[in-house]
Design an enzyme around this catalytic site. Structure first.
Site, PDB file in Angstrom:
ATOM      1  N   ARG A  42       0.844  -1.162   0.028  1.00  0.00           N
ATOM      2  CA  ARG A  42      -0.010   0.110   0.187  1.00  0.00           C
ATOM      3  C   ARG A  42       1.007   1.267  -0.028  1.00  0.00           C
ATOM      4  O   ARG A  42       0.369   2.424   0.100  1.00  0.00           O
ATOM      5  CB  ARG A  42      -1.028   0.136   1.187  1.00  0.00           C
ATOM      6  CG  ARG A  42      -1.948  -1.007   0.983  1.00  0.00           C
ATOM      7  CD  ARG A  42      -3.186  -0.910   1.987  1.00  0.00           C
ATOM      8  NE  ARG A  42      -2.901  -0.486   3.302  1.00  0.00           N
ATOM      9  CZ  ARG A  42      -2.560  -1.252   4.139  1.00  0.00           C
ATOM     10  NH1 ARG A  42      -2.846  -2.575   4.213  1.00  0.00           N
ATOM     11  NH2 ARG A  42      -2.357  -0.823   5.685  1.00  0.00           N
ATOM     12  N   ASN A  43       2.280   1.020   0.109  1.00  0.00           N
ATOM     13  CA  ASN A  43       2.970   2.557   0.021  1.00  0.00           C
ATOM     14  C   ASN A  43       2.694   2.827  -1.579  1.00  0.00           C
ATOM     15  O   ASN A  43       2.854   2.068  -2.592  1.00  0.00           O
ATOM     16  CB  ASN A  43       4.575   2.031   0.398  1.00  0.00           C
ATOM     17  CG  ASN A  43       5.258   3.205   0.400  1.00  0.00           C
ATOM     18  OD1 ASN A  43       5.412   3.971  -0.475  1.00  0.00           O
ATOM     19  ND2 ASN A  43       6.013   3.579   1.577  1.00  0.00           N
ATOM     20  N   ARG A  44       2.520   4.201  -1.615  1.00  0.00           N
ATOM     21  CA  ARG A  44       2.553   4.959  -2.855  1.00  0.00           C
ATOM     22  C   ARG A  44       3.691   5.355  -3.515  1.00  0.00           C
ATOM     23  O   ARG A  44       3.563   5.864  -4.628  1.00  0.00           O
ATOM     24  CB  ARG A  44       1.712   6.043  -2.700  1.00  0.00           C
ATOM     25  CG  ARG A  44       0.110   5.786  -2.524  1.00  0.00           C
ATOM     26  CD  ARG A  44      -0.617   5.358  -1.248  1.00  0.00           C
ATOM     27  NE  ARG A  44      -0.022   6.076  -0.100  1.00  0.00           N
ATOM     28  CZ  ARG A  44      -0.611   7.291   0.524  1.00  0.00           C
ATOM     29  NH1 ARG A  44      -1.523   7.711  -0.186  1.00  0.00           N
ATOM     30  NH2 ARG A  44       0.086   7.909   1.403  1.00  0.00           N
ATOM     31  N   THR A 149       4.865   8.678   1.504  1.00  0.00           N
ATOM     32  CA  THR A 149       4.164   7.859   0.385  1.00  0.00           C
ATOM     33  C   THR A 149       3.680   6.778   1.478  1.00  0.00           C
ATOM     34  O   THR A 149       2.957   5.804   0.870  1.00  0.00           O
ATOM     35  CB  THR A 149       4.998   7.474  -0.492  1.00  0.00           C
ATOM     36  OG1 THR A 149       6.122   6.795  -0.008  1.00  0.00           O
ATOM     37  CG2 THR A 149       5.424   8.679  -1.442  1.00  0.00           C
TER      38      THR A 149
END
Length: 174
Positions: A42-44, A149
């Protein structure tokens, strides 16, 4: 509260063409276990780099790293080792931080135009540990405090992150 675990970060992913050095604080548990920057699903970070630099975020990790390096982006962390209770920056045990050798790295990057700190903890650690050690010729180097992020920063959806991180795209396009 769980006991703190001693964490050792990942190696720098930087080449001589680096124009923007992106610094995290310390990789989270998922990243350390995978030995990959920004490995949490889920890190952008990788989708953000795709939006800003047109790299393919779906490439295998090593190819993504080569792709960001090819456009002038390097990756590392301010903290090279620390004690931490979990993945969050707030779980880093204050006083246990050992900074990476960033002043030496920065001195070896002739094309470097900016340092982009991925989150407030990375920025605070940079100012605390690294900035006082920089060669005076590197001191005017812009150091940006950009929104994290991390999935923990859910208040910042990708389009908002993209707008905040636009200076990185401007430098690498330039």
């Amino acid at each position: 509260m769980t006991n703190a675990v001693h964490c050792i970060g990942l190696p720098a992913q930087v080449n001589a063409g680096c124009r923007v050095l992106v610094l995290g604080s310390m990789p989270g548990v998922a990243s350390l276990q995978a030995a990959q920057y920004y490995a949490h699903p889920r890190n952008r970070f990788w989708p953000l780099m795709a939006a800003l630099t047109d790299i393919d975020a779906g490439l295998p990790y090593a190819a993504r790293v080569r792709a960001v390096q090819a456009v002038g982006v390097g990756l590392w962390d301010v903290i090279g080792a620390c004690d931490r209770r979990g993945s969050l920056d707030t779980a880093i045990v204050r006083g246990s931080e050992v900074p990476n050798a960033l002043p030496a790295l920065i001195a070896q990057l002739p094309r470097l135009q900016a340092v982009a700190c991925n989150g407030g903890t990375a920025y605070t650690a940079f100012v605390r540990f690294i900035h006082p050690q920089l060669d005076p010729r590197a001191a005017p180097l812009p150091v940006w405090s950009l929104p994290s992020t991390s999935p923990a920063n859910a208040a910042w959806p990708l389009p908002r992150l993209q707008a905040a991180w636009q200076p990185l795209a401007d430098v690498v396009a330039g």
